[in-house]
Design a protein around this motif. Sequence first.
Motif, PDB file in Angstrom:
ATOM      1  N   ASN A 155      -6.681   2.199   3.369  1.00  0.00           N
ATOM      2  CA  ASN A 155      -6.493   3.515   2.734  1.00  0.00           C
ATOM      3  C   ASN A 155      -5.011   3.833   2.543  1.00  0.00           C
ATOM      4  O   ASN A 155      -4.611   4.391   1.512  1.00  0.00           O
ATOM      5  CB  ASN A 155      -7.145   4.611   3.592  1.00  0.00           C
ATOM      6  CG  ASN A 155      -8.641   4.707   3.336  1.00  0.00           C
ATOM      7  OD1 ASN A 155      -9.098   4.551   2.199  1.00  0.00           O
ATOM      8  ND2 ASN A 155      -9.421   4.960   4.377  1.00  0.00           N
ATOM      9  N   ALA A 156      -4.200   3.478   3.541  1.00  0.00           N
ATOM     10  CA  ALA A 156      -2.764   3.785   3.449  1.00  0.00           C
ATOM     11  C   ALA A 156      -2.141   3.026   2.274  1.00  0.00           C
ATOM     12  O   ALA A 156      -1.304   3.564   1.540  1.00  0.00           O
ATOM     13  CB  ALA A 156      -2.072   3.429   4.758  1.00  0.00           C
ATOM     14  N   LYS A 157      -2.567   1.775   2.082  1.00  0.00           N
ATOM     15  CA  LYS A 157      -2.032   0.977   0.970  1.00  0.00           C
ATOM     16  C   LYS A 157      -2.413   1.611  -0.369  1.00  0.00           C
ATOM     17  O   LYS A 157      -1.602   1.745  -1.282  1.00  0.00           O
ATOM     18  CB  LYS A 157      -2.616  -0.445   1.062  1.00  0.00           C
ATOM     19  CG  LYS A 157      -1.596  -1.506   0.741  1.00  0.00           C
ATOM     20  CD  LYS A 157      -2.192  -2.889   0.826  1.00  0.00           C
ATOM     21  CE  LYS A 157      -2.181  -3.432   2.255  1.00  0.00           C
ATOM     22  NZ  LYS A 157      -2.884  -4.705   2.385  1.00  0.00           N
ATOM     23  N   THR A 158      -3.668   2.035  -0.466  1.00  0.00           N
ATOM     24  CA  THR A 158      -4.134   2.673  -1.710  1.00  0.00           C
ATOM     25  C   THR A 158      -3.352   3.964  -1.971  1.00  0.00           C
ATOM     26  O   THR A 158      -2.964   4.248  -3.109  1.00  0.00           O
ATOM     27  CB  THR A 158      -5.655   2.950  -1.609  1.00  0.00           C
ATOM     28  OG1 THR A 158      -6.301   1.708  -1.398  1.00  0.00           O
ATOM     29  CG2 THR A 158      -6.209   3.601  -2.858  1.00  0.00           C
ATOM     30  N   ALA A 159      -3.108   4.713  -0.896  1.00  0.00           N
ATOM     31  CA  ALA A 159      -2.366   5.973  -1.046  1.00  0.00           C
ATOM     32  C   ALA A 159      -0.948   5.684  -1.531  1.00  0.00           C
ATOM     33  O   ALA A 159      -0.402   6.389  -2.391  1.00  0.00           O
ATOM     34  CB  ALA A 159      -2.333   6.711   0.289  1.00  0.00           C
ATOM     35  N   ARG A 160      -0.365   4.647  -0.977  1.00  0.00           N
ATOM     36  CA  ARG A 160       0.997   4.280  -1.372  1.00  0.00           C
ATOM     37  C   ARG A 160       1.058   3.870  -2.854  1.00  0.00           C
ATOM     38  O   ARG A 160       1.932   4.303  -3.594  1.00  0.00           O
ATOM     39  CB  ARG A 160       1.458   3.123  -0.499  1.00  0.00           C
ATOM     40  CG  ARG A 160       2.941   3.033  -0.369  1.00  0.00           C
ATOM     41  CD  ARG A 160       3.246   1.968   0.614  1.00  0.00           C
ATOM     42  NE  ARG A 160       3.659   0.795  -0.142  1.00  0.00           N
ATOM     43  CZ  ARG A 160       4.545  -0.052   0.300  1.00  0.00           C
ATOM     44  NH1 ARG A 160       5.046   0.122   1.493  1.00  0.00           N
ATOM     45  NH2 ARG A 160       4.900  -1.070  -0.420  1.00  0.00           N
ATOM     46  N   ASN A 161       0.079   3.063  -3.255  1.00  0.00           N
ATOM     47  CA  ASN A 161       0.036   2.661  -4.668  1.00  0.00           C
ATOM     48  C   ASN A 161      -0.141   3.875  -5.572  1.00  0.00           C
ATOM     49  O   ASN A 161       0.424   3.948  -6.662  1.00  0.00           O
ATOM     50  CB  ASN A 161      -1.108   1.662  -4.914  1.00  0.00           C
ATOM     51  CG  ASN A 161      -0.816   0.334  -4.236  1.00  0.00           C
ATOM     52  OD1 ASN A 161       0.346   0.050  -3.913  1.00  0.00           O
ATOM     53  ND2 ASN A 161      -1.847  -0.461  -3.983  1.00  0.00           N
ATOM     54  N   TRP A 162      -0.953   4.803  -5.120  1.00  0.00           N
ATOM     55  CA  TRP A 162      -1.190   6.034  -5.902  1.00  0.00           C
ATOM     56  C   TRP A 162       0.137   6.785  -6.098  1.00  0.00           C
ATOM     57  O   TRP A 162       0.474   7.194  -7.201  1.00  0.00           O
ATOM     58  CB  TRP A 162      -2.197   6.896  -5.129  1.00  0.00           C
ATOM     59  CG  TRP A 162      -2.512   8.243  -5.738  1.00  0.00           C
ATOM     60  CD1 TRP A 162      -3.326   8.495  -6.783  1.00  0.00           C
ATOM     61  CD2 TRP A 162      -2.022   9.521  -5.292  1.00  0.00           C
ATOM     62  NE1 TRP A 162      -3.391   9.851  -7.034  1.00  0.00           N
ATOM     63  CE2 TRP A 162      -2.607  10.503  -6.133  1.00  0.00           C
ATOM     64  CE3 TRP A 162      -1.167   9.937  -4.278  1.00  0.00           C
ATOM     65  CZ2 TRP A 162      -2.347  11.870  -5.967  1.00  0.00           C
ATOM     66  CZ3 TRP A 162      -0.915  11.292  -4.105  1.00  0.00           C
ATOM     67  CH2 TRP A 162      -1.506  12.245  -4.956  1.00  0.00           C
ATOM     68  N   LEU A 163       0.900   6.899  -5.019  1.00  0.00           N
ATOM     69  CA  LEU A 163       2.187   7.596  -5.106  1.00  0.00           C
ATOM     70  C   LEU A 163       3.124   6.857  -6.065  1.00  0.00           C
ATOM     71  O   LEU A 163       3.736   7.467  -6.955  1.00  0.00           O
ATOM     72  CB  LEU A 163       2.824   7.686  -3.709  1.00  0.00           C
ATOM     73  CG  LEU A 163       4.247   8.221  -3.680  1.00  0.00           C
ATOM     74  CD1 LEU A 163       4.247   9.734  -3.904  1.00  0.00           C
ATOM     75  CD2 LEU A 163       4.944   7.896  -2.365  1.00  0.00           C
ATOM     76  N   LEU A 164       3.200   5.527  -5.873  1.00  0.00           N
ATOM     77  CA  LEU A 164       4.143   4.744  -6.683  1.00  0.00           C
ATOM     78  C   LEU A 164       3.763   4.743  -8.171  1.00  0.00           C
ATOM     79  O   LEU A 164       4.633   4.646  -9.035  1.00  0.00           O
ATOM     80  CB  LEU A 164       4.245   3.309  -6.151  1.00  0.00           C
ATOM     81  CG  LEU A 164       4.859   3.196  -4.741  1.00  0.00           C
ATOM     82  CD1 LEU A 164       4.845   1.755  -4.251  1.00  0.00           C
ATOM     83  CD2 LEU A 164       6.286   3.751  -4.715  1.00  0.00           C
ATOM     84  N   ALA A 165       2.485   4.898  -8.431  1.00  0.00           N
ATOM     85  CA  ALA A 165       2.044   4.957  -9.830  1.00  0.00           C
ATOM     86  C   ALA A 165       2.611   6.192 -10.525  1.00  0.00           C
ATOM     87  O   ALA A 165       2.688   6.237 -11.756  1.00  0.00           O
ATOM     88  CB  ALA A 165       0.521   4.972  -9.891  1.00  0.00           C
ATOM     89  N   TYR A 166       3.000   7.183  -9.761  1.00  0.00           N
ATOM     90  CA  TYR A 166       3.608   8.390 -10.355  1.00  0.00           C
ATOM     91  C   TYR A 166       5.131   8.370 -10.231  1.00  0.00           C
ATOM     92  O   TYR A 166       5.848   8.765 -11.127  1.00  0.00           O
ATOM     93  CB  TYR A 166       3.075   9.655  -9.670  1.00  0.00           C
ATOM     94  CG  TYR A 166       1.629   9.948  -9.996  1.00  0.00           C
ATOM     95  CD1 TYR A 166       1.284  10.687 -11.129  1.00  0.00           C
ATOM     96  CD2 TYR A 166       0.610   9.473  -9.187  1.00  0.00           C
ATOM     97  CE1 TYR A 166      -0.048  10.952 -11.438  1.00  0.00           C
ATOM     98  CE2 TYR A 166      -0.729   9.725  -9.475  1.00  0.00           C
ATOM     99  CZ  TYR A 166      -1.048  10.463 -10.600  1.00  0.00           C
ATOM    100  OH  TYR A 166      -2.358  10.720 -10.900  1.00  0.00           O
ATOM    101  N   SER A 167       5.604   7.938  -9.043  1.00  0.00           N
ATOM    102  CA  SER A 167       7.051   8.064  -8.797  1.00  0.00           C
ATOM    103  C   SER A 167       7.851   6.892  -9.382  1.00  0.00           C
ATOM    104  O   SER A 167       9.050   7.040  -9.641  1.00  0.00           O
ATOM    105  CB  SER A 167       7.320   8.144  -7.301  1.00  0.00           C
ATOM    106  OG  SER A 167       7.096   6.883  -6.691  1.00  0.00           O
ATOM    107  N   PHE A 168       7.195   5.741  -9.557  1.00  0.00           N
ATOM    108  CA  PHE A 168       7.880   4.506 -10.008  1.00  0.00           C
ATOM    109  C   PHE A 168       9.125   4.219  -9.178  1.00  0.00           C
ATOM    110  O   PHE A 168      10.121   3.729  -9.679  1.00  0.00           O
ATOM    111  CB  PHE A 168       8.281   4.604 -11.503  1.00  0.00           C
ATOM    112  CG  PHE A 168       7.116   4.760 -12.412  1.00  0.00           C
ATOM    113  CD1 PHE A 168       6.269   3.681 -12.672  1.00  0.00           C
ATOM    114  CD2 PHE A 168       6.845   5.978 -13.018  1.00  0.00           C
ATOM    115  CE1 PHE A 168       5.183   3.825 -13.512  1.00  0.00           C
ATOM    116  CE2 PHE A 168       5.750   6.129 -13.854  1.00  0.00           C
ATOM    117  CZ  PHE A 168       4.912   5.065 -14.102  1.00  0.00           C
TER     118      PHE A 168
END
Length: 552
Positions: free
Chosen positions: A215-228
């Motif tokens: 879940n933490a990895k998915t959350a991180r990817n979600w953030l990076l998909a916005y913040s780049f």
Amino acid sequence: MNSKSTLWQSLEAQAQDSQQSRIDTLFDENPQRFNQYSIRINNLLLDYSKNLISDQTMQLLLDLAKSSEVELWREKMFSGEKINVTEQRAVLHTALRSMGAGSKVYVDSTNIMDEVSFELKKMENLTKSVHAGEWKGYSGKPIKDIVNIGIGGSNLGPQMVTEALSKYQMNDINVHYISNVDSQQIAQVLRPLNPEQVLFIVSSKTFTTKETLTNAKTARNWLLAYSFDESSVDKHFVAVTANQEAAIDFGIAPQNIYHMWDWVGGRFSLWSAIGLPIALHIGFDNFVELLKGARDMDNHFRTTPLETNAPVILALVGIWNNTFMGSQAQAILPYNQCLHMFSAYLQQAEMESNGKSVNREGEHIPYHTGGTIWGQLGINGQHAFYQFLHQGTSIVPADFIAAVENPTAAKGHQEYLMANLFAQTQALMTGISEEQVREELNAKSLPQEAIDKLAAHKVHQGNRPSNTILMDKVSPRNLGALIALYEHKIFVQGIIWEICSFDQWGVELGKQLANNLLPQLDAANEVEAQDSSTMGLIGFYKDMRKNIKKAP
Ligand SMILES: O=P(O)(O)OC[C@H]1O[C@](O)(CO)[C@@H](O)[C@@H]1O
């Protein structure tokens, strides 16, 4: 506990005798029964009078506690001896709420109180900075939503308390919880959130729990998909763990890691930085009140004679009902919406602690230890499973829990709720005999034939035990005390049953097998030869999955 001892045999004989008596008759015989069998600690009341116990029963149970050296073990726990014998660890959740006060507790010659105060201060700083809008996300906006990612003890305690104390929410900070590796949950939680204003707490004592890391990895990817921007992780992720290295490997900045210790069991950890989402939700001062409530109960437990010691009595009555009277379940029935997760929380606390069948030396034990803990909001349960509690073939002792004050003032609700609680404890105890049923039906002028057909169905045998716990309100202080009451009950029961309440080896095998099976679920891999059921199930899953993937 030696099940061949004279004391044990006396308790068994006492249980046989008690099967012939009735709780309601004991009340008729002794008008002082409530006073005698209830304990008040500050604003909290424990009434255990509606159990099938007599003075003699209580004396035997107290003798059992003494001969099991509960007082000695209690001191061992508070002073940091390594009573978690299978993992060679101290058990010191009590130190987390002793609030320093100049006290010293040593583990391996280190006074842990300094570290406890240090982490508490770090929690305070983070909480205050988020609440003041000083902690900013990658785009410079303040944090609005906290998402706790953790499972078991890293989820249930904090979530239960957050729900229970939602009326103390501060500064519109919303707290969300993700525990399930089923991605439907994370998708649902993240969908309405603005990544610029979310702070994730990755909560894992071991930092090896697959559910949490996935879940933490998915959350991180979600953030990076916005913040780049990789560096945005520092502004949006903190971790709570005893495994600093693993958290750093995951990419959490060292200054964002909140430490916990191997001497805090996961299911007893909400008092540590695992409680960070609670503090962020209700403010640090209220979090301290929660700790103080638990400390009040710790002091009561540590200093009160066994005879009037609430956790000890709750434990003894539980052992009486379970080990000697044969009930293998315990219902937890809160009559307060705030406590809607309390039974789920206790399920882990009690069942992971005392669901054991060997003693501390690893020898098989010939008596019942912890039973099934289950329940939900009492008033809802009345329209679901109370039928079973009143007329089922098993007797399930029940703990009723409620508060006098209700945070909302809608007219008539609270009295109706409480009338039901009181009525249920009475109905479980007194029941209704066939004679009374027939009288009632006669009074309704039913034909005799109809009465004969119906009477047996309406009989409630009664004589079903319950405890009632009341408090003035569900405040941080009272909730802290209530949780600690059950924690110490669990401890006392474990000591008397001679089991190690602080390990959880029973969860390991399943994890190991899941890891072995995981690669076999991949379409490219063969299913290994094993039992035909597991092979059949995996085969079905893989065939279906293939078809689903092909579907447009
Ligand atoms: O905090 P962790 O290490 O991720 O563990 C989560 C939970 O998993 C368990 O170890 C059971 O698998 C619990 O005891 C614990 O609370």
